[in-house]
Enzyme design. Sequence first.
Site, short mmCIF file in Angstrom:
data_model
loop_
_atom_site.label_atom_id
_atom_site.label_comp_id
_atom_site.label_asym_id
_atom_site.label_seq_id
_atom_site.Cartn_x
_atom_site.Cartn_y
_atom_site.Cartn_z
N HIS A 16 0.86 -1.19 0.00
CA HIS A 16 0.00 0.00 0.00
C HIS A 16 0.89 1.23 0.00
O HIS A 16 1.35 1.69 1.05
CB HIS A 16 -0.92 -0.04 1.23
CG HIS A 16 -1.92 1.08 1.29
ND1 HIS A 16 -3.11 0.98 1.96
CD2 HIS A 16 -1.91 2.33 0.75
CE1 HIS A 16 -3.79 2.12 1.85
NE2 HIS A 16 -3.07 2.95 1.12
N GLU A 199 -11.20 3.47 5.85
CA GLU A 199 -10.16 4.37 6.37
C GLU A 199 -10.91 5.48 7.12
O GLU A 199 -10.87 5.55 8.35
CB GLU A 199 -9.31 4.95 5.22
CG GLU A 199 -8.24 5.94 5.67
CD GLU A 199 -7.51 6.62 4.50
OE1 GLU A 199 -8.03 6.60 3.36
OE2 GLU A 199 -6.42 7.20 4.74
N ASP A 278 1.93 7.15 2.12
CA ASP A 278 2.52 8.34 1.49
C ASP A 278 3.64 8.82 2.42
O ASP A 278 3.47 9.82 3.15
CB ASP A 278 1.45 9.43 1.34
CG ASP A 278 0.22 8.94 0.59
OD1 ASP A 278 0.26 8.91 -0.65
OD2 ASP A 278 -0.77 8.56 1.24
N1 ADE Z 1 -4.38 8.83 -1.90
C1 ADE Z 1 -3.15 8.85 -1.40
N2 ADE Z 1 -3.17 8.40 -0.13
C2 ADE Z 1 -4.45 8.08 0.17
C3 ADE Z 1 -5.10 7.56 1.30
N3 ADE Z 1 -4.46 7.26 2.43
N4 ADE Z 1 -6.44 7.39 1.24
C4 ADE Z 1 -7.11 7.69 0.13
N5 ADE Z 1 -6.54 8.17 -0.97
C5 ADE Z 1 -5.21 8.37 -0.96
ZN ZN Z 2 -3.67 4.82 0.52
#
Ligand code: ADE
Ligand code: ZN
Length: 335
Positions: A16, A199, A278
């Site tokens: 991920h 999430e 990220d």
């Molecule tokens: N795009 C980049 N990171 C993300 C995340 N954690 N949730 C949704 N979209 C994303």
């Molecule tokens: Zn993500």
Amino acid sequence: MTIAELIDGIPKAELHLHIEGTLEPELMFEIAARNNVTLRFGSVEELRAAYEFDDLQSFLDIYYEGASCLLQERDFYDLTMAYLRRAAADNVVHTEIFFDPQTHTDRGVPFETVLDGICRALEDGEKNLGITSGLILCFLRHLSADAAMATLKQAIPHRDRIVGVGLDSSEAGNPPSKFQAVFDRAREEGFIPVAHAGEEGPPAYIDEALDLLGAVRIDHGVRCDEDPDLVERLRREQVPLTVCPLSNVKLRVFDTMADHNIQSLLAAGLCVTVNSDDPPYFGGYMNDNFHAMATALLLTEADVVRLVRNSFLASFLDEEPMEAYLRQVDEFVAS
Ligand code: ADE
Ligand code: ZN
């Protein structure tokens, strides 16, 4: 071997990771300068100081802005290569990365420019760093289903270079059901379906991702614990969850790392994995995520090994390379 040495040295897979979300501020400024793109932030320091988020959307606003400097094939190559070097330093030996083509095609960058740059780096990463990889195309869920279908059609001729499709961006209010027809078509074309769900969105989105999109892996999924029947289903079906601990704390899904539910999901028998999402935006790459968890949640060595074995078991590797990686894990632990 200490638990920190175990974390650093054990070979692991990342499942991920948004490649656009690996853009370090220094590289962002370098690429912006050579492309004559003006950023809203005056300096690397000013940009880093803006990395305080209230929720997913406040992050996404900065993430899309950062990606706006990416224009040339070389930019996508440099971005991907920089991530692969960081991953190699963490002993990530296999990675399945997301890319968001609509973020670029909507700015006039050709789909092939994005794909060629990323794939050339992935090939060099395998040759020079020994990292195997897969590429997953994510549809932006805040955009329309028609736009996602158009993007899928651009990807079909490149099926040999794209293993799967996913769903990312603003979750709340954009349920998986919106993309059912797109995922039906994607599965027919041979793409493996995954989706971000649970999430910020409710547990019902996780059920939808499984039932309506055919998702074989859930990205995040941490809100499953609000629905005991869903937790039982995820356990029974061994649906992998690609959990991103530092991301969840930065985006306020959990107040602190000590409040994170990853260890209880693992203890409940779910196929949980650890990932960085990220990394520059959220304060760390793969091993930083493990170290932060190990400290705040008192992870055991057995927890670490379980999470790492899960990362290979949940990957899209063929049986033979998967078995080879699992043997490497066992050999490292035995050493
Ligand atoms: N795009 C980049 N990171 C993300 C995340 N954690 N949730 C949704 N979209 C994303
Ligand atoms: Zn993500």
